[in-house]
Design an enzyme around this catalytic site. Structure first.
Site, short mmCIF file in Angstrom:
data_model
loop_
_atom_site.label_atom_id
_atom_site.label_comp_id
_atom_site.label_asym_id
_atom_site.label_seq_id
_atom_site.Cartn_x
_atom_site.Cartn_y
_atom_site.Cartn_z
CB THR A 102 4.22 -4.37 -4.17
OG1 THR A 102 5.55 -4.18 -4.65
CG2 THR A 102 3.47 -5.26 -5.14
CG ASP A 117 11.61 -2.75 -3.59
OD1 ASP A 117 11.07 -3.27 -4.59
OD2 ASP A 117 11.10 -2.75 -2.46
CB ILE A 131 7.21 -1.66 -7.28
CG1 ILE A 131 7.16 -1.46 -8.79
CG2 ILE A 131 6.01 -0.98 -6.61
CD1 ILE A 131 5.84 -1.88 -9.44
CG ASP A 132 9.50 0.01 -0.74
OD1 ASP A 132 9.33 -1.17 -0.42
OD2 ASP A 132 9.56 0.93 0.08
CG ASP A 172 12.12 -3.20 1.61
OD1 ASP A 172 11.47 -3.08 0.58
OD2 ASP A 172 12.14 -4.25 2.30
CD GLU A 217 10.76 -7.00 -2.80
OE1 GLU A 217 10.66 -5.79 -3.06
OE2 GLU A 217 10.02 -7.60 -2.01
C1 IPD Z 1 7.34 -3.53 1.66
C2 IPD Z 1 7.06 -2.10 2.04
C3 IPD Z 1 6.34 -2.05 3.36
C4 IPD Z 1 7.14 -2.73 4.45
C5 IPD Z 1 7.54 -4.14 4.05
C6 IPD Z 1 8.23 -4.15 2.70
P1 IPD Z 1 7.30 -4.04 -0.96
O1 IPD Z 1 8.03 -3.61 0.44
O2 IPD Z 1 8.24 -1.35 2.11
O3 IPD Z 1 6.14 -0.74 3.78
O4 IPD Z 1 6.36 -2.81 5.60
O5 IPD Z 1 8.43 -4.63 5.03
O6 IPD Z 1 8.51 -5.47 2.34
O7 IPD Z 1 6.78 -5.42 -0.75
O8 IPD Z 1 6.23 -3.07 -1.21
O9 IPD Z 1 8.43 -3.97 -1.89
CA CA Z 2 9.20 -4.43 -3.83
#
Ligand code: IPD
Ligand code: CA
Length: 313
Positions: A105, A100, A102-103, A244, A80
């Site tokens: 964030t 990813d 950190i998913d 993700d 990402e």
């Molecule tokens: C997000 C999370 C969130 C989802 C977004 C993602 P991030 O990733 O997974 O739940 O709704 O579409 O972009 O920004 O925390 O890596």
């Molecule tokens: Ca992320």
């Protein structure tokens, strides 16, 4: 690289270890965040003010990328933060890590513990290894194609394994949905209408399903993990990315879940690089033999996309 050259067992063990190490670094970043609360880890924004990124996201991705390059210098890498920095890597048949760091964030920034590192691995464009680690809750979800899905490497998923629960109708479901970062009027209106139909009482709201509930936990990867565990019945999102969902796709499938392409169509490898994702948990075969678990998953998918109406056409 020929298929026989990739030792998937070894890649799996490497990926599990890597996710745990990344998790330690996420916790370190979080400790720094709370001791400098005013700066909240200096969150920066990407496409708009709710698309957050922190120094920890970038540092953890750099750590993962370097570790992979040292052990598997020939493997491709899609991440990402590398993408956000302008790196464009196509998905090919070559072995590829999709990461990813950190998913969740936004949760990380706010100290809410639905946060994970998500490391997927594709071969011939199919996700075949997935590891998702939430270091705050010390929960590691992992799977390798053909070898089942696991919580903390010891508990088979779904948690009810070997007996998936029945799911009579969409109305009986807890549904994972997200708000995403596109807050334009057109998108928010469509999402709002769809969520109203899913949550609302059909006596008053046209097409109202009145599902048991909707949940927005703020991490696509954890949504997949909870679907794999059988704790969420299904999860839908438009707008997230391969990093993700790559790991989660393997974990959910190995737990008997079914992933779908856009609008509930059959999944194709190209769907991984798209932005429309939908997954239903493992469902029991009907006791009277009238429906297999997979037929039940398809039925729930149909019910869902009927409620979604024009949203995912
Ligand atoms: C997000 C999370 C969130 C989802 C977004 C993602 P991030 O990733 O997974 O739940 O709704 O579409 O972009 O920004 O925390 O890596
Ligand atoms: Ca992320």
């Amino acid at each position: 690289m020929a298929p026989t050259e990739v030792d998937l067992d070894r890649v799996y063990a490497f990926t599990v270890n890597l996710a745990k190490e990344a998790g330690k670094r996420i916790l370190e970043g979080s400790a720094k965040r709370t001791s400098h609360a005013a700066s909240i880890d200096n969150p920066n924004t990407k496409k708009n003010r709710v698309d957050l990124v922190t120094e920890t996201d970038q540092a953890v991705e750099a750590y993962i990328k370097d570790s992979i390059a040292q052990t598997y210098p020939d493997f491709r890498f899609i991440g990402e933060e590398s993408y956000a920095g302008g790196e464009r890597v196509e998905l090919t048949d070559e072995p590829t890590f999709i990461v990813d760091p950190i998913d969740g964030t936004t949760n990380f920034v706010h100290g809410l513990d639905f946060v994970c590192c998500s490391i997927g691995f594709t071969y011939k464009q199919e996700p075949v290894i997935g590891v998702i680690y939430n270091p705050f809750l010390d929960k590691l979800y992992s799977a390798q194609e053909g070898k089942g899905a696991w919580l903390n490497q010891t508990t088979r998923l779904p948690l009810t394994h070997p007996h998936p629960a029945p799911l009579a109708s969409l109305g009986d479901a807890v549904i994972g949905v997200e708000w995403g970062s596109d807050r334009s009027k057109a998108i928010i209106e469509k999402k709002g209408k769809m969520y109203m139909r899913l949550a609302g009482d059909g006596k008053e709201i046209e097409g109202g399903v009145m599902a048991h509930s909707l949940r927005s936990i703020g991490s696509a990867a954890l949504n997949y993990s909870y679907v794999a565990a059988g704790q969420l019945d299904l999860y839908f999102e438009i707008g997230c990315w391969s990093w993700d969902v790559c790991a989660g796709t393997v974990i959910a499938r190995e737990a008997g879940g079914k992933v779908y392409g856009r609008g509930g169509k059959p999944w194709k490898p190209q769907d991984l690089m798209g932005h429309h994702f939908f997954v239903v948990r493992a469902i029991a075969d009907a006791a009277d033999g009238s429906e297999t678990g997979e037929q039940a998953q398809d039925r729930i998918a149909k019910e869902f996309f009927a409620a979604a109406e024009d949203w995912d056409a």
